[in-house]
Design a protein around this motif. Structure first.
Motif, mmCIF file in Angstrom:
data_model
loop_
_atom_site.group_PDB
_atom_site.id
_atom_site.type_symbol
_atom_site.label_atom_id
_atom_site.label_comp_id
_atom_site.label_asym_id
_atom_site.label_seq_id
_atom_site.Cartn_x
_atom_site.Cartn_y
_atom_site.Cartn_z
ATOM 1 N N GLN A 24 13.734 44.948 84.320
ATOM 2 C CA GLN A 24 14.938 44.692 83.681
ATOM 3 C C GLN A 24 15.566 43.299 83.578
ATOM 4 O O GLN A 24 15.613 42.764 82.495
ATOM 5 N N ILE A 25 15.715 42.642 84.745
ATOM 6 C CA ILE A 25 15.968 41.308 85.077
ATOM 7 C C ILE A 25 15.052 40.276 84.278
ATOM 8 O O ILE A 25 15.635 39.328 83.528
ATOM 9 N N LEU A 26 13.607 40.645 84.598
ATOM 10 C CA LEU A 26 12.896 39.580 83.973
ATOM 11 C C LEU A 26 12.492 39.961 82.474
ATOM 12 O O LEU A 26 11.749 39.025 81.677
ATOM 13 N N GLY A 27 12.593 40.926 81.927
ATOM 14 C CA GLY A 27 12.404 41.381 80.632
ATOM 15 C C GLY A 27 11.127 41.573 80.355
ATOM 16 O O GLY A 27 10.657 41.418 78.982
ATOM 17 N N VAL A 28 10.387 42.268 81.329
ATOM 18 C CA VAL A 28 9.011 42.798 81.291
ATOM 19 C C VAL A 28 9.073 44.115 81.613
ATOM 20 O O VAL A 28 10.081 44.870 81.971
ATOM 21 N N THR A 29 7.675 44.654 81.568
ATOM 22 C CA THR A 29 7.416 46.072 82.015
ATOM 23 C C THR A 29 7.508 46.241 83.543
ATOM 24 O O THR A 29 7.133 45.238 84.180
ATOM 25 N N LYS A 30 7.713 47.524 84.032
ATOM 26 C CA LYS A 30 7.406 47.723 85.460
ATOM 27 C C LYS A 30 6.138 47.379 85.838
ATOM 28 O O LYS A 30 5.683 47.062 87.035
ATOM 29 N N ALA A 31 5.168 47.883 84.962
ATOM 30 C CA ALA A 31 3.919 47.658 85.428
ATOM 31 C C ALA A 31 3.273 46.285 85.469
ATOM 32 O O ALA A 31 2.609 45.823 86.176
ATOM 33 N N MET A 32 3.944 45.419 84.703
ATOM 34 C CA MET A 32 3.727 43.880 85.002
ATOM 35 C C MET A 32 4.203 43.259 86.259
ATOM 36 O O MET A 32 3.498 42.497 86.608
ATOM 37 N N VAL A 33 5.483 43.857 86.760
ATOM 38 C CA VAL A 33 5.977 43.215 87.992
ATOM 39 C C VAL A 33 4.828 43.861 89.165
ATOM 40 O O VAL A 33 4.660 43.022 89.708
ATOM 41 N N SER A 34 4.495 45.110 89.011
ATOM 42 C CA SER A 34 3.758 45.670 89.745
ATOM 43 C C SER A 34 2.209 45.024 89.977
ATOM 44 O O SER A 34 1.710 44.619 91.143
ATOM 45 N N ALA A 35 1.702 44.834 88.741
ATOM 46 C CA ALA A 35 0.501 43.897 88.660
ATOM 47 C C ALA A 35 0.674 42.343 89.300
ATOM 48 O O ALA A 35 -0.480 42.045 89.803
ATOM 49 N N ASP A 36 1.871 41.654 88.813
ATOM 50 C CA ASP A 36 2.035 40.415 89.567
ATOM 51 C C ASP A 36 1.927 40.355 90.936
ATOM 52 O O ASP A 36 1.360 39.630 91.672
ATOM 53 N N LEU A 37 2.514 41.501 91.650
ATOM 54 C CA LEU A 37 2.638 41.580 93.044
ATOM 55 C C LEU A 37 1.152 41.779 93.557
ATOM 56 O O LEU A 37 0.647 40.956 94.686
ATOM 57 N N LYS A 38 0.306 42.772 92.926
ATOM 58 C CA LYS A 38 -0.970 42.999 93.552
ATOM 59 C C LYS A 38 -1.730 41.665 93.548
ATOM 60 O O LYS A 38 -2.499 41.461 94.357
ATOM 61 N N ARG A 39 -1.823 40.960 92.294
ATOM 62 C CA ARG A 39 -2.354 39.727 92.101
ATOM 63 C C ARG A 39 -2.055 38.888 93.207
ATOM 64 O O ARG A 39 -2.981 38.230 93.495
ATOM 65 N N LEU A 40 -0.868 38.573 93.338
ATOM 66 C CA LEU A 40 -0.401 37.398 94.284
ATOM 67 C C LEU A 40 -0.697 37.831 95.611
ATOM 68 O O LEU A 40 -1.219 36.822 96.315
ATOM 69 N N GLU A 41 -0.798 39.106 96.230
ATOM 70 C CA GLU A 41 -1.254 39.458 97.330
ATOM 71 C C GLU A 41 -2.745 39.000 97.431
ATOM 72 O O GLU A 41 -3.353 38.723 98.713
ATOM 73 N N ALA A 42 -3.385 39.521 96.564
ATOM 74 C CA ALA A 42 -5.011 39.342 96.297
ATOM 75 C C ALA A 42 -5.181 37.962 96.327
ATOM 76 O O ALA A 42 -6.242 37.385 97.209
ATOM 77 N N GLU A 43 -4.573 37.004 95.732
ATOM 78 C CA GLU A 43 -4.568 35.388 95.587
ATOM 79 C C GLU A 43 -4.366 34.869 97.141
ATOM 80 O O GLU A 43 -4.865 34.141 97.407
ATOM 81 N N LEU A 44 -3.435 35.356 97.731
ATOM 82 C CA LEU A 44 -2.921 34.738 99.101
ATOM 83 C C LEU A 44 -3.804 35.296 100.293
ATOM 84 O O LEU A 44 -4.030 34.940 101.206
ATOM 85 N N GLY A 45 -4.353 36.789 99.934
ATOM 86 C CA GLY A 45 -5.193 37.333 100.791
ATOM 87 C C GLY A 45 -4.250 38.153 102.175
ATOM 88 O O GLY A 45 -4.700 38.210 103.123
ATOM 89 N N VAL A 46 -3.126 38.345 101.861
ATOM 90 C CA VAL A 46 -2.015 38.695 102.664
ATOM 91 C C VAL A 46 -1.383 39.907 102.242
ATOM 92 O O VAL A 46 -1.209 40.014 100.800
ATOM 93 N N SER A 47 -0.750 40.965 102.904
ATOM 94 C CA SER A 47 0.265 41.857 102.433
ATOM 95 C C SER A 47 1.704 41.192 102.561
ATOM 96 O O SER A 47 2.064 40.848 103.586
ATOM 97 N N LEU A 48 2.295 41.213 101.483
ATOM 98 C CA LEU A 48 3.818 40.573 101.167
ATOM 99 C C LEU A 48 4.782 41.885 101.311
ATOM 100 O O LEU A 48 5.931 41.480 102.110
ATOM 101 N N VAL A 49 4.455 42.889 101.080
ATOM 102 C CA VAL A 49 5.590 44.064 100.899
ATOM 103 C C VAL A 49 4.930 45.442 101.391
ATOM 104 O O VAL A 49 3.807 45.579 101.299
ATOM 105 N N THR A 50 5.738 45.951 102.139
ATOM 106 C CA THR A 50 5.405 47.542 102.397
ATOM 107 C C THR A 50 6.306 48.331 101.651
ATOM 108 O O THR A 50 7.391 48.196 101.285
ATOM 109 N N ARG A 51 5.586 49.398 101.190
ATOM 110 C CA ARG A 51 6.397 50.025 100.215
ATOM 111 C C ARG A 51 6.515 51.663 100.575
ATOM 112 O O ARG A 51 5.493 52.208 101.330
#
Length: 297
Positions: A24-51
């Motif tokens: 809501q804050i970013l004005g995008v879909t929930k799926a896009m935020v989730s995808a950004d996190l997954k790609r970021l963790e993949a690019e860094l090679g680490v886990s940033l968040v536990t769910r």
């Protein structure tokens, strides 16, 4: 290569506390935020968040990375804003929030004038009764009343005002004489849900102070305008800001109670994020707001 754009998505997610709110804050879909996190963790090679089913929690690496992201984004925004500050014309978007009553009476009137001076600046105004999280909700400035609590924000005083106990003349007919703050307990009160602490009164002649408990009543509201409506309808008394009562007191629709006593002054403040560089649009709006209140109060 790590995509820098995903840093902002990650920071918004952590600050908002949920994928839905971040979207809501970013004005995008929930799926896009989730995808950004997954790609970021993949690019860094680490886990940033536990769910978990209820919340998001940063890993130890995620905590350090979040702090670094906030710093890097701030530095990037600073560089952009410093470049823009060289221009005389304000551009971009200014997001402002305030309470309903003060916003309607003063902030929106000031925005109308400010917008005419800076036609290329987009201004988004939001009314919120509860204090907004300026960082998570991405507000540039909030105009707040009363006591400030959040030490992580910066604040500039705009105005001082009094709060005044009032009732209608018709309501007071047949009531016992009210001469001191203690006598006020005999009246019916319209309570404001967010103000429940004891009241400190100063006798104007002697300077002596006294305290009374918060006055109780059968009616409770969450805005000053609602309290004023009920007072004018003869439902009881209320303590309201003087800037809301000016016309009704002048026209004698309301009577000021215990006029020989006063309550502590309250303040109106411009509150904004505590960044290394305050954007020109924020600085100029705050300066304009302060000057506007001087001219109109």
């Amino acid at each position: 290569m790590v995509n820098f754009n995903r840093f902002a998505s990650f920071v918004a997610l952590i600050d908002a506390g949920s994928f839905t709110r971040a979207a809501q804050i970013l004005g995008v879909t929930k799926a896009m935020v989730s995808a950004d996190l997954k790609r970021l963790e993949a690019e860094l090679g680490v886990s940033l968040v536990t769910r978990t089913t209820r919340r998001l929690a940063l890993t130890e690496v995620g905590e350090r990375f979040h702090r670094d992201c906030v710093r890097l984004i701030g530095e990037a925004e600073l560089a952009i804003q410093q470049a823009r500050d060289g221009q005389e014309t304000l551009k971009g978007t200014l997001r402002v929030t305030s309470t309903a009553e003060y916003g309607l009476n003063y902030v929106l009137v000031a925005i109308a004038e400010f917008s005419a001076i800076h036609p290329e600046l987009r201004i988004e105004y939001s009314t919120l009764q509860h204090q907004a999280d300026l960082i998570a909700q991405r507000f540039d400035v909030a105009v707040r009343l009363g006591t400030l609590r959040d030490s992580t924000l910066r604040a500039t005083p705009l105005q001082k005002f009094s709060t005044v106990p009032v009732a209608t003349r018709a309501y007071l007919v047949g009531k016992p004489e009210i001469t001191t703050p203690d006598d006020l307990a005999r009246l019916e009160w319209i309570e404001h849900a967010r103000f429940t602490s004891a009241l400190t009164w100063t006798e104007l002649r002697t300077g002596k102070t006294m305290q009374t408990p918060h006055f109780k009543g059968a009616l409770e509201v969450d805005t000053a305008n609602a309290a004023l409506t009920l007072v004018l309808a003869g439902c009881g008394a209320a303590i309201l800001p003087d800037w809301l009562l000016e016309n009704d007191l002048r026209d004698e629709l309301l009577i000021r109670l215990v006029p020989n006593y006063s309550l502590p002054y309250q303040g109106a403040y411009a509150v904004f994020p505590n960044t290394a560089h305050v954007p020109a649009k924020v600085r100029k709006f705050i300066d304009f707001m302060r000057d506007f209140l001087r001219r109109t109060m």
